[in-house]
Design a protein around this motif. Structure first.
Motif, short mmCIF file in Angstrom:
data_model
loop_
_atom_site.label_atom_id
_atom_site.label_comp_id
_atom_site.label_asym_id
_atom_site.label_seq_id
_atom_site.Cartn_x
_atom_site.Cartn_y
_atom_site.Cartn_z
N UNK A 464 0.83 -1.21 0.00
CA UNK A 464 0.00 0.00 0.00
C UNK A 464 0.86 1.26 0.00
N UNK A 465 1.86 1.30 0.86
CA UNK A 465 2.69 2.52 0.92
C UNK A 465 3.57 2.67 -0.32
N UNK A 466 3.89 1.57 -1.00
CA UNK A 466 4.62 1.70 -2.26
C UNK A 466 3.74 2.34 -3.33
N UNK A 467 2.48 1.96 -3.36
CA UNK A 467 1.56 2.59 -4.31
C UNK A 467 1.41 4.07 -4.03
N UNK A 486 4.18 12.76 6.15
CA UNK A 486 5.20 11.74 5.87
C UNK A 486 4.83 11.00 4.59
N UNK A 487 5.80 10.84 3.70
CA UNK A 487 5.56 10.11 2.47
C UNK A 487 5.48 8.60 2.73
N UNK A 488 4.91 7.89 1.76
CA UNK A 488 4.80 6.44 1.89
C UNK A 488 6.16 5.78 2.02
N UNK A 489 7.18 6.29 1.34
CA UNK A 489 8.52 5.74 1.48
C UNK A 489 9.03 5.87 2.92
N UNK A 490 8.61 6.94 3.60
CA UNK A 490 9.01 7.12 4.99
C UNK A 490 8.46 6.03 5.88
N UNK A 522 8.16 -9.29 -0.21
CA UNK A 522 7.08 -9.78 -1.08
C UNK A 522 6.07 -8.66 -1.32
N UNK A 523 5.75 -7.88 -0.29
CA UNK A 523 4.82 -6.77 -0.47
C UNK A 523 5.35 -5.72 -1.44
N UNK A 524 6.65 -5.46 -1.39
CA UNK A 524 7.24 -4.50 -2.32
C UNK A 524 7.13 -5.00 -3.75
N UNK A 525 7.44 -6.30 -3.96
CA UNK A 525 7.29 -6.86 -5.31
C UNK A 525 5.83 -6.82 -5.76
N UNK A 526 4.92 -7.11 -4.85
CA UNK A 526 3.50 -7.04 -5.21
C UNK A 526 3.09 -5.62 -5.54
N UNK A 527 3.61 -4.63 -4.79
CA UNK A 527 3.28 -3.24 -5.09
C UNK A 527 3.73 -2.82 -6.47
N UNK A 528 4.92 -3.27 -6.89
CA UNK A 528 5.40 -2.95 -8.24
C UNK A 528 4.49 -3.58 -9.30
N UNK A 529 4.09 -4.84 -9.09
CA UNK A 529 3.22 -5.51 -10.06
C UNK A 529 1.84 -4.85 -10.09
#
Length: 560
Positions: A464-467, A486-490, A522-529
């Motif tokens: 979610x925060x990657x999106x 605060x940004x999602x990356x934060x 895994x969540x980061x990879x899912x966010x990219x997809x």
């Protein structure tokens, strides 16, 4: 430069140079020859005949070091920790049996105590026992019965386990140290050295047949035609000391009982005196059935036999949810039409976790929960990876996980739909537990187990925060406008920092950091997809009538 045999640590040449400058004259203490002796007899020890007796050392093998030795160089510099003594000749002058000697730089942690001794001894008592036994190994008094009083409250199994660990982790030439101590005592008797006790009682010994120099034998008496020898005197002194310690312990126990009787005149028992509540036969039966097996140690098998079945199961599980996400279509008929799809999906996940927590409170369900709702590294069952994602034993663990899953899960579900949300959630949790299993098996930590939905939550939160990695989030309306928050990356960086900090803390063995970090990956990879599948942020927004109103939770953290 070669270090002396038995040196406690390896020091650099720079540290040795500092010691040389700090100590202009270093006396060589009791040099020993390099020959090895494999006999148990002390006479085979290769020792120079002119080795001086350490001044100030008591005559008795069993007498404690109650008087400090004369000053001598100490192997310690600004660049070293407290020394780890291994040789009798390096024994510190303030050594006492009841205190012992450090056996390594830091004391054992709780998980190390459990691995060595089991759950029947506290961490503090275990470290104390190890210090005492290591001190005896160095001082040569390991088999001296007069010191048993300091370890009499420990079980034989605990003492055996401690000695087994010390002989592996802190090797000491116990036979040589005992022989050196015996030589010192014999030389003291032959040369007439006074013990510290005799020096303190010099005035009392006048007129009794003793002189200020301790003789091997005293003058003959009427009762003993041979006179009372030095060894007889040592034995009598040690027996008197042992009896005095027993008398003090009995006196302390009697005073404690009197104080408790005054505090509870009605006969109420204290916690220490209370008898444990009897367990019913049915409860004993449930406990016996709940045990995974009667094995005393993990079964011997290659690592791949523990890892391969679970790896195949997780691969099939993730592939199945990936296909489900690709072909999922919202149904025309809904079980709970009054609630949004996100509320229904996340609410169902929370109900499953609540059911898992409730089952842990029911003794008849313990066998099922132990086998299929907890990941056991020693005997892993593939389906337990799925069951552990919906299993919590502590209420605090359950509450924290469900609170964050509700907050993040509904937001992610509203944007990507049920298929993609469930695929992200299940893949993060299952792959996270698989990574933990690999870590425990490969590091031989087969005594550990794990459960909980934390890995799945971290995966959903990271996706979610990657999106929204460049979007701002305000907490309770802070920071005020015009700041965006605060940004999602934060938030992703904060979650990663918290887990890395926990990994190096003293409670690292209580937190499944590996499943958290792998769930985030895994969540980061899912966010990219998901970002590629749903194209633009605008396309990710669901119709207004399907979005979930988070109420108060939505006002705590607001996206700008």
């Amino acid at each position: 430069m070669a270090l002396p045999r038995g040196a406690s640590s390896i020091r650099s040449s720079f540290q040795l140079a500092v010691e040389v400058v700090a100590r202009p004259a270093i006396r060589v203490l009791n040099p020993r020859s390099t020959s090895r002796c494999f006999s148990t007899q002390y006479s085979c020890l290769s020792q120079p005949a002119s080795r001086p007796l350490r001044p100030g050392f008591p005559v008795s093998v069993s007498a404690p070091l109650s008087r400090p030795l004369q000053q001598r160089p100490v192997r310690r510099t600004l660049f070293t920790h407290a020394p780890i003594y291994r040789d009798y000749v390096d024994l510190p002058r303030d050594y006492r049996d009841e205190v012992g000697l450090p056996f390594r730089r830091d004391p054992l942690e709780t998980y190390e105590v459990l691995r060595i001794f089991g759950p029947h001894i506290s961490t503090i008592e275990a470290n104390k026992l190890l210090r005492i036994l290591h001190g005896r190994r160095v001082a040569g008094t390991l088999d001296d019965p007069s010191f048993k009083i300091n370890t009499s409250h420990y079980s034989k199994s605990a003492i055996d386990a401690a000695l087994k660990y010390l002989r592996h982790a802190a090797p000491v030439d116990e036979v040589a140290n005992a022989g050196l101590r015996a030589e010192d005592e014999l030389r003291a008797l032959e040369e007439g050295e006074a013990t510290p006790e005799e020096a303190d009682n010099a005035e009392a010994t006048e007129g009794t047949g003793y002189t200020s120099r301790f003789k091997m034998y005293k003058d003959q008496s009427e009762d003993n035609v041979y006179g009372e020898g030095a060894l007889d005197k040592i034995r009598a002194r040690n027996i008197a000391k042992y009896k005095e310690q027993l008398r003090q312990q009995e006196e302390e126990k009697r005073k404690r009982e009197e104080e408790e009787a005054k505090a509870h005149p009605g006969g109420l028992q204290t916690i220490d005196q209370r008898q444990p509540r009897a367990v019913s036969p049915r409860m004993q039966e449930w406990k016996q059935k709940a045990v995974l097996s009667d094995m005393k140690e993990p079964p011997q098998m290659p690592a791949w036999k523990r890892l391969l079945p679970s790896t195949i199961f997780v691969a099939i599980l993730v592939a199945g949810f990936t296909v489900y996400a690709q072909y999922y279509q919202p149904p025309d008929w809904r079980l709970w039409p009054d609630y949004s799809p996100a509320t229904a999906t996340v609410g169902a996940l929370i109900l499953l976790n609540l059911a898992g927590y409730a089952l842990w409170k029911l003794p008849p369900a313990w066998p099922l929960m132990n086998r299929y709702f907890m990941l056991v590294a020693a005997t892993p069952k593939p389906v337990s990876i799925l069951g552990a994602m919906f299993s919590h034993q502590a209420a605090s663990h359950l509450l924290v996980n469900m609170l964050f899953i509700w907050f993040v899960g509904i937001r992610l579900h509203d944007e990507v739909g049920r298929g993609d949300f469930l695929a992200t959630y299940m893949a993060s949790g299952s792959i996270g537990f698989l990574a933990t299993l690999y870590s425990l098996v490969l590091r031989k930590q087969l005594h550990l187990t794990t459960l909980g939905a934390s890995g799945a939550f971290y995966g959903a939160a990271t996706a979610y925060f990657w999106l929204h990695r460049f979007d701002g989030f305000k907490i309770f309306g802070l920071p005020p406008d015009p700041a965006t928050g605060i940004q999602g990356l934060g938030f992703i960086g904060l979650m990663l920092a918290l887990n890395l900090t926990a990994a190096f803390s003293k409670n690292a063995h209580r937190i499944d950091v590996m499943s958290h970090i792998m769930g985030m990956a895994v969540g980061l990879a899912a966010g990219v997809i998901l970002e590629k599948r749903h194209k633009t942020p605008a396309a990710r927004q669901m119709p207004l009538h399907t979005k979930t109103d988070l109420g108060v939770m939505g006002k705590i953290v607001e996206k700008k």
